[in-house]
Design an enzyme around this catalytic site. Structure first.
Site, PDB file in Angstrom:
ATOM      1  N   ASP A  22      16.487 -45.690 -49.455  1.00  0.00           N
ATOM      2  CA  ASP A  22      15.059 -45.831 -49.200  1.00  0.00           C
ATOM      3  C   ASP A  22      14.470 -46.568 -50.403  1.00  0.00           C
ATOM      4  O   ASP A  22      15.149 -46.760 -51.422  1.00  0.00           O
ATOM      5  CB  ASP A  22      14.448 -44.434 -49.048  1.00  0.00           C
ATOM      6  CG  ASP A  22      12.948 -44.475 -48.904  1.00  0.00           C
ATOM      7  OD1 ASP A  22      12.454 -45.257 -48.074  1.00  0.00           O
ATOM      8  OD2 ASP A  22      12.260 -43.732 -49.637  1.00  0.00           O
ATOM      9  N   ASP A  35      10.363 -46.708 -51.254  1.00  0.00           N
ATOM     10  CA  ASP A  35       9.118 -46.142 -51.785  1.00  0.00           C
ATOM     11  C   ASP A  35       9.322 -44.718 -52.279  1.00  0.00           C
ATOM     12  O   ASP A  35       9.786 -43.846 -51.541  1.00  0.00           O
ATOM     13  CB  ASP A  35       8.038 -46.162 -50.706  1.00  0.00           C
ATOM     14  CG  ASP A  35       7.557 -47.563 -50.415  1.00  0.00           C
ATOM     15  OD1 ASP A  35       7.039 -48.197 -51.336  1.00  0.00           O
ATOM     16  OD2 ASP A  35       7.725 -48.029 -49.271  1.00  0.00           O
ATOM     17  N   ASP A  63      13.575 -39.837 -50.814  1.00  0.00           N
ATOM     18  CA  ASP A  63      12.619 -38.947 -51.464  1.00  0.00           C
ATOM     19  C   ASP A  63      11.814 -38.164 -50.449  1.00  0.00           C
ATOM     20  O   ASP A  63      11.325 -37.078 -50.748  1.00  0.00           O
ATOM     21  CB  ASP A  63      11.664 -39.736 -52.372  1.00  0.00           C
ATOM     22  CG  ASP A  63      10.701 -40.579 -51.559  1.00  0.00           C
ATOM     23  OD1 ASP A  63       9.471 -40.433 -51.732  1.00  0.00           O
ATOM     24  OD2 ASP A  63      11.173 -41.405 -50.750  1.00  0.00           O
TER      25      ASP A  63
END
Length: 276
Positions: free
Chosen positions: A16, A18, A198
């Protein structure tokens, strides 16, 4: 249940972006708070329990959740126009999070190990325009991701409505790796992949893809899920609703791990050999 311990070595890492590679999550919050202060009488700031539902999701889905929660007197188009302006002002300041440059550099080094190369791909819900805003000043950092192994949120191969927490983006990222493997190298299986996320929807997407997952959340998100870490790592927080539950994991099954940061990553635990 007893955690699984007989995993094969990791042959692919899927990232991922961001809040995992880049410090964008606080910027997203700042931008949304500007709009809330401009247009909301009752919702002056974005709390983490709502923000957690936005993370990792495709832009249209996240916008719908936010507008319904905030009861803003804005159309999706008006909201989008304002948020784009704020993003254009702030995203060019993004920086990599702790441990990220070293981790990506070390994984790139494994390409020199003919017996145990670890391939990497990007799987982000960010659309191309936002991706460029966040990364054009970080071209060296992102050079480790070949163009053909970058799957963005507006990738035409992703069906509408099939973003995280559904598994499609990670399965597509694996397909891009397998389609570009050196001749003679065996295709990589999902259980040979390690997803780095996250967000809670992102962890669920990785688990639904049949992959191992590293969960490295913002400290505020971790606090929000205190006592529920095992649910998050199993993909059992219900972010995709009560559908296809056979795709998610079991509590404490060994397929997921929480890390406070990506510094000092435990390569050996995952069978990753970094050449000296």
């Amino acid at each position: 249940m007893a955690p699984r311990t007989d995993f094969p070595p990791v042959r692919a890492c899927l990232f991922d972006m961001d809040g995992l590679l880049l410090d964008t999550e606080d910027i997203y919050t700042q931008c949304i708070n500007v709009i809330l202060k401009e247009h909301s009488q009752t919702r002056p700031e974005l709390p983490w329990d709502v923000k957690a539902k936005l993370q990792g999701r495709p832009g249209p889905a996240a916008t719908q959740i936010l507008l319904e929660w905030a009861d803003l007197k804005l159309t999706p188009e008006e909201y989008l126009a304002r948020i784009v302006t704020l993003h254009q002002e702030r995203f060019p300041t993004t920086r990599p999070l702790a441990g990220v440059p070293e981790l990506l550099a070390n994984l790139a080094k494994t390409q020199k190990h003919q017996q145990k190369p670890v391939h990497i791909a990007l799987a982000t819900s960010s659309h191309l325009a936002n991706f460029k805003l966040k990364t054009d000043h970080l071209t060296e950092l992102f050079s480790v991701f070949p163009d053909e192994r970058r799957v963005l949120g507006d990738d035409q191969r992703l069906k509408p409505g099939r973003g995280k927490p559904l598994p499609d983006i990670f399965l597509l990222a694996l397909d891009t790796i397998n389609a570009s493997l050196p001749e003679g190298e065996e295709p990589i299986k999902p259980e040979e992949c390690l997803v780095f996320e996250d967000s809670v929807p992102g962890v669920e997407a990785g688990r639904r893809a049949g992959m191992r997952v590293i969960w490295c959340p913002h400290k505020e998100l971790k606090a929000l899920y205190a006592g529920r870490e095992a649910e998050v790592l199993a993909g059992r927080t219900g972010e995709a609703g009560d559908v296809d539950m056979h795709q998610v994991g079991e509590l404490d099954d060994g397929w997921g791990e929480y890390l406070a940061s990506l510094e000092d990553f435990p390569y050996e635990k995952y069978g990753i050999v970094v050449p000296q």
